[in-house]
Design an enzyme around this catalytic site. Structure first.
Site, PDB file in Angstrom:
ATOM      1  CB  CYS A  69      -6.279   9.061  -0.527  1.00 54.68           C
ATOM      2  SG  CYS A  69      -5.976  10.156   1.014  1.00 54.68           S
ATOM      3  N   GLY A 121      -5.835   3.740   2.484  1.00 55.22           N
ATOM      4  CA  GLY A 121      -6.319   4.484   3.609  1.00 55.22           C
ATOM      5  C   GLY A 121      -7.275   3.705   4.243  1.00 55.22           C
ATOM      6  CG  ASN A 134      -4.520   9.206  -4.300  1.00 54.32           C
ATOM      7  OD1 ASN A 134      -4.196   8.302  -4.908  1.00 54.32           O
ATOM      8  ND2 ASN A 134      -3.709   9.488  -3.190  1.00 54.32           N
ATOM      9  N   GLY A 135      -3.503  12.416  -3.492  1.00 55.69           N
ATOM     10  CA  GLY A 135      -2.267  13.209  -3.581  1.00 55.69           C
ATOM     11  C   GLY A 135      -1.935  14.271  -2.779  1.00 55.69           C
ATOM     12  CE1 TYR A 180       3.996  -1.212   2.514  1.00 51.71           C
ATOM     13  CE2 TYR A 180       3.466   1.070   2.362  1.00 51.71           C
ATOM     14  CZ  TYR A 180       3.469  -0.275   2.827  1.00 51.71           C
ATOM     15  OH  TYR A 180       2.631  -0.038   4.013  1.00 51.71           O
TER      16      TYR A 180
END
Ligand code: SF4
Length: 493
Positions: free
Chosen positions: A20, A46, A122-123, A266
């Site tokens: 995210c 996202g 986020n996570g 990535y």
């Protein structure tokens, strides 16, 4: 929870999926527009949904959320005009927990006794199911199936008087990875988990009293709004930004830092600088290490675009082999323009990648990619390069073999579906149809990050998907190490 259905006909659910992106701004003209731009720069983190909550005068929050890409959701002038105020928080979602539905789109918002609060996370929490069961028993009514809602209920039941203490109280009870931004009447708050698994950076827009603070997942989101990078939010740090300035607190005590090493390989955008290290240069160094470790006689080095490009450049320059774009990526493949029939699925990778035949025909090709997850995409790409006339195909991977699932916010298949968890490198080469296959070593990856190698006692990064060394407890998954990371939250629906 069943695995999420693929929303793209060509997506065979191979590969990692981003997590995210979060963005927040305090005290800026056009806060909503800046946030939409920031989210646009973070689109790679996202693509399923986005939302923005703004704060106008005291207590007046405005929100808009939607499924799809940032440009589609916030491209409407009326929507943007409705998002009034000088403070905003935004979120891009890739579902790692919970279904794809509007009720799961963040920022989450709730009215508390101290006023409204919006939260963008986020996570992935690793004890969310345990906490959720306890909260439901206490009478909490969950509105979504995302693990992030646990924060909202923990804040609601906290006995502390002020919002920052309540948030800290909540954060002390959760395990897992979080970089979050919260917005309430009195402040914009940024927080990172004690190990700092996911990134969060601080920037400044303009100078002096009229200046605005910006929080974002990556520096590329600061760049797009013209904000100056100030620093990373540190692991375990909370920053509280209000009209008096910025205050930092570290309520969690010291732990080892375990920043996600895969962000370098990535996830992060190549033009971002993460934890002081430029992503693009790191990827090139990984490619150079890879060339030193697994040289092969070849005529051309070809990246699997886009994420394989910097590593392939590093590989080519170290090996002294020409670099060519032997595979072209179609960037304009929409989400829904073709129904996902079996025939279309069969075309698979060709809708996204096509071989640039003159660069490949009759040549010994080194293909460079960032990872092999299930192996299905690699197999199709090797096949495509052979069909374009390659004499030999040697696959080189700029990460170590992915042998374990991620429980900290990256969507990975369960372990049994990871090719490297079940096969050695020779078998993998045979399965994907390559003449040879090599991965960068763990030590090589750490060398590319400027370390002598991996220090097992304190690696400094999370590398659990390569080592199984999970530094944060997997409370929700104990005794079930093979399960899909998203299972428990959905089970507790
Ligand atoms: Fe990143 Fe892998 Fe750790 Fe997940 S397990 S946080 S992908 S390094």
């Amino acid at each position: 929870m069943q695995p999420l259905p693929s929303t793209q006909p060509w997506d065979d659910e191979d590969g990692f999926h981003e997590e995210c992106g979060v963005f927040g701004v305090w005290n800026a003209t056009d806060a909503a527009a800046l946030t939409a731009l920031g989210l646009h720069a973070l689109q790679h983190r996202g693509q399923e949904a986005s939302g923005i909550v703004t704060l106008a005068e005291k207590g007046a929050f405005h929100a808009h959320r939607g499924l799809g890409l940032v440009g589609d959701i916030f491209g409407d002038a009326k929507v943007m005009a409705s998002l009034k105020g000088r403070c905003a928080v935004g979120h891009n979602r890739y579902a790692t927990t919970g279904e794809t539905a509007l009720r799961n789109v963040q920022p989450l918002f709730a009215d508390f006794e101290f006023g409204g609060l919006a939260v963008a996370h986020n996570g992935n929490l690793t004890n969310a199911a345990v906490l959720k069961r306890a909260l439901v028993r206490r009478g909490c009514l969950f509105q979504s199936t995302t693990d992030s809602e646990v924060f909202v209920h923990l804040i609601a039941i906290s006995l502390y008087a002020n919002v920052v203490d309540r948030l800290i109280d909540a954060l002390k009870q959760v395990q897992g990875a979080y970089s979050l931004i919260a917005l309430h009447d009195g402040a914009l708050i940024g927080a990172r988990d004690p190990m700092g698994v996911r990134p969060l950076v601080l920037g400044r827009l303009g100078a002096g009293e009229g200046g605005a603070y910006v929080l974002a997942s990556e520096t590329c989101a600061l760049d797009i709004v013209g904000a100056e990078f100030i620093r990373d939010i540190e692991p375990g740090e909370l920053v509280i930004i209000n009209n008096d300035g910025l205050r930092s607190i570290k309520p969690f005590g010291r732990t080892q830092s375990r920043f996600c090493i895969f962000e370098y390989i990535y996830f992060a955008r190549p033009d971002s600088v993460v934890e002081g290290t430029p992503v693009y240069a790191t990827r090139k160094r990984i490619g150079s290490e890879l060339a030193r470790e697994s040289h092969v006689e070849a005529d051309v080095v070809v990246p699997v675009p886009d994420s394989g490009v910097p590593a392939a450049m590093g590989y080519a320059s170290e090996a002294g082999i020409p670099f060519e774009l032997g595979i072209i990526r179609n960037h304009y493949v929409g989400r829904t323009f073709i129904e996902p029939t079996d025939q279309i699925r069969h075309l698979g990778v060709k809708l996204k990648h096509s071989a640039n035949r003159p660069m490949i025909e009759g040549k010994r090709v080194v293909l460079v990619d960032d990872s092999i997850v299930r192996g299905t995409t690699s197999k199709k790409i090797v096949e495509m390069v052979r069909q374009a006339g390659a004499k030999e195909v040697h696959m080189r991977i700029s990460s170590p073999p992915t042998t374990h699932s991620c429980f900290y916010g990256i969507d990975t298949p369960e372990r049994e579906k990871l090719l490297a968890a079940n096969h050695d490198v020779e078998e993998m080469a045979r399965i994907i149809g390559a003449d040879s296959l090599a991965f960068i070593s763990l030590d090589g990856m750490y060398r590319a990050l400027g370390r002598p190698g991996r220090d097992a006692a304190n690696p400094g990064y999370c590398d659990a998907c390569f080592t199984g060394d999970y530094a944060i407890p997997l409370t929700d998954f104990e005794g079930q190490p093979e399960r899909v990371p998203t299972l428990l939250v959905a089970n507790s629906k």
